[in-house]
Scaffold this active site. Sequence first.
Site, PDB file in Angstrom:
ATOM      1  N   ASN A  62     -14.385  26.020  -4.896  1.00 62.37           N
ATOM      2  CA  ASN A  62     -13.628  26.267  -4.495  1.00 62.37           C
ATOM      3  C   ASN A  62     -13.355  25.083  -3.234  1.00 62.37           C
ATOM      4  O   ASN A  62     -13.988  24.475  -2.473  1.00 62.37           O
ATOM      5  CB  ASN A  62     -13.275  27.916  -4.012  1.00 62.37           C
ATOM      6  CG  ASN A  62     -14.675  27.902  -3.577  1.00 62.37           C
ATOM      7  OD1 ASN A  62     -15.583  27.734  -4.021  1.00 62.37           O
ATOM      8  ND2 ASN A  62     -13.959  29.198  -2.743  1.00 62.37           N
ATOM      9  N   GLU A  64     -11.833  25.435   0.800  1.00 61.94           N
ATOM     10  CA  GLU A  64     -11.152  26.147   1.604  1.00 61.94           C
ATOM     11  C   GLU A  64     -10.096  25.213   2.784  1.00 61.94           C
ATOM     12  O   GLU A  64     -10.657  24.130   2.865  1.00 61.94           O
ATOM     13  CB  GLU A  64     -11.645  27.546   2.316  1.00 61.94           C
ATOM     14  CG  GLU A  64     -12.320  27.938   0.889  1.00 61.94           C
ATOM     15  CD  GLU A  64     -13.085  29.780   1.057  1.00 61.94           C
ATOM     16  OE1 GLU A  64     -13.456  29.804   2.944  1.00 61.94           O
ATOM     17  OE2 GLU A  64     -13.466  30.586   0.717  1.00 61.94           O
ATOM     18  N   CYS A  73      -8.426  27.510  -5.390  1.00 59.12           N
ATOM     19  CA  CYS A  73      -9.361  27.843  -5.899  1.00 59.12           C
ATOM     20  C   CYS A  73     -10.483  26.757  -7.014  1.00 59.12           C
ATOM     21  O   CYS A  73      -9.654  25.630  -7.298  1.00 59.12           O
ATOM     22  CB  CYS A  73      -9.184  29.258  -6.858  1.00 59.12           C
ATOM     23  SG  CYS A  73      -8.434  30.255  -6.573  1.00 59.12           S
ATOM     24  N   GLU A  75     -11.476  27.251 -10.268  1.00 57.11           N
ATOM     25  CA  GLU A  75     -10.721  26.837 -11.268  1.00 57.11           C
ATOM     26  C   GLU A  75      -9.340  25.360 -11.551  1.00 57.11           C
ATOM     27  O   GLU A  75      -9.446  24.633 -12.383  1.00 57.11           O
ATOM     28  CB  GLU A  75      -9.813  27.777 -12.480  1.00 57.11           C
ATOM     29  CG  GLU A  75     -10.965  28.949 -12.505  1.00 57.11           C
ATOM     30  CD  GLU A  75     -11.321  29.522 -11.598  1.00 57.11           C
ATOM     31  OE1 GLU A  75     -11.146  29.667  -9.727  1.00 57.11           O
ATOM     32  OE2 GLU A  75     -11.585  31.061 -11.152  1.00 57.11           O
ATOM     33  N   CYS A 112      -8.705  34.537 -10.911  1.00 56.11           N
ATOM     34  CA  CYS A 112      -7.376  35.100  -9.788  1.00 56.11           C
ATOM     35  C   CYS A 112      -6.435  34.974 -10.592  1.00 56.11           C
ATOM     36  O   CYS A 112      -5.843  34.494 -11.943  1.00 56.11           O
ATOM     37  CB  CYS A 112      -8.368  35.002  -8.989  1.00 56.11           C
ATOM     38  SG  CYS A 112      -6.512  33.293  -8.784  1.00 56.11           S
ATOM     39  N   CYS A 115      -4.763  31.740 -10.622  1.00 52.43           N
ATOM     40  CA  CYS A 115      -5.886  30.350 -12.114  1.00 52.43           C
ATOM     41  C   CYS A 115      -5.078  31.070 -12.991  1.00 52.43           C
ATOM     42  O   CYS A 115      -5.109  30.182 -14.722  1.00 52.43           O
ATOM     43  CB  CYS A 115      -7.048  30.602 -11.526  1.00 52.43           C
ATOM     44  SG  CYS A 115      -7.382  29.911  -9.916  1.00 52.43           S
TER      45      CYS A 115
HETATM   46  N1  THU Z   1     -12.235  31.847  -5.797  1.00 55.53           N
HETATM   47  C1  THU Z   1     -11.601  30.315  -6.555  1.00 55.53           C
HETATM   48  O1  THU Z   1     -12.155  29.894  -6.240  1.00 55.53           O
HETATM   49  N2  THU Z   1     -11.667  31.781  -7.799  1.00 55.53           N
HETATM   50  C2  THU Z   1     -10.992  32.602  -8.031  1.00 55.53           C
HETATM   51  O2  THU Z   1     -10.581  32.874  -9.458  1.00 55.53           O
HETATM   52  C3  THU Z   1     -10.752  33.372  -7.359  1.00 55.53           C
HETATM   53  C4  THU Z   1     -11.786  32.869  -5.531  1.00 55.53           C
HETATM   54  C5  THU Z   1     -12.088  31.260  -3.719  1.00 55.53           C
HETATM   55  C6  THU Z   1     -11.058  31.691  -3.380  1.00 55.53           C
HETATM   56  C7  THU Z   1     -11.350  31.448  -1.666  1.00 55.53           C
HETATM   57  O3  THU Z   1     -11.865  30.419  -1.376  1.00 55.53           O
HETATM   58  C8  THU Z   1     -12.875  32.070  -2.577  1.00 55.53           C
HETATM   59  O4  THU Z   1     -13.081  32.407  -3.718  1.00 55.53           O
HETATM   60  C9  THU Z   1     -12.500  33.926  -1.777  1.00 55.53           C
HETATM   61  O5  THU Z   1     -11.552  34.222  -2.185  1.00 55.53           O
END
Ligand code: THU
Length: 160
Positions: A62, A64, A73, A75, A112, A115
């Site tokens: 991920n 940010e 994210c 994925e 999520c 994704c």
């Molecule tokens: N996140 C992912 O990388 N993948 C997911 O499927 C769920 C959430 C990340 C997004 C954000 O940077 C952090 O997790 C908190 O939501």
Amino acid sequence: MKKVELKISYEEYDNITELNADDHSLLRSAIESVEKAYAPYSKFEVGAALLLENGEVITGNNQENASYPSGLCAERTAIYYAGSKYPDAKILKIAISASSKNQETSIPIPPCGACRQAISEYEVKQNLPIEIYFMGKVGEVVKSDSLVNLLPFVFKKSVL
Ligand code: THU
């Protein structure tokens, strides 16, 4: 009116050592990718590793952003990179590991909804199920033979 019941299936493993050597290694790649995540805001670090039919392993984590919705994210970082570098290579498996800096993450963390939708695009495109493995930092691993178990009512290109 008729009531429809859907059946989904998945496998649970107590830990990654229960997986065969190849799947264990793919999850290890995901775990290693967690270390390189850029998640200064949520402190929730996620790594994904994809196995392509050409044998390549693509990892992503991920990313940010100070403008929160601009982040992405793990994925999708991995799958879009794979799609851009190897547009014709089928994706066989995706392994995901996630870890909070605030507490030990020992439960499996599923992808999520956004994704799942992104992974589903590639499953539909390649007409071949993608195996999904997900875990926390340690502990149980969940395996699904297809994204469909995680997103039964998929929105796909055939409706457009
Ligand atoms: N996140 C992912 O990388 N993948 C997911 O499927 C769920 C959430 C990340 C997004 C954000 O940077 C952090 O997790 C908190 O939501």
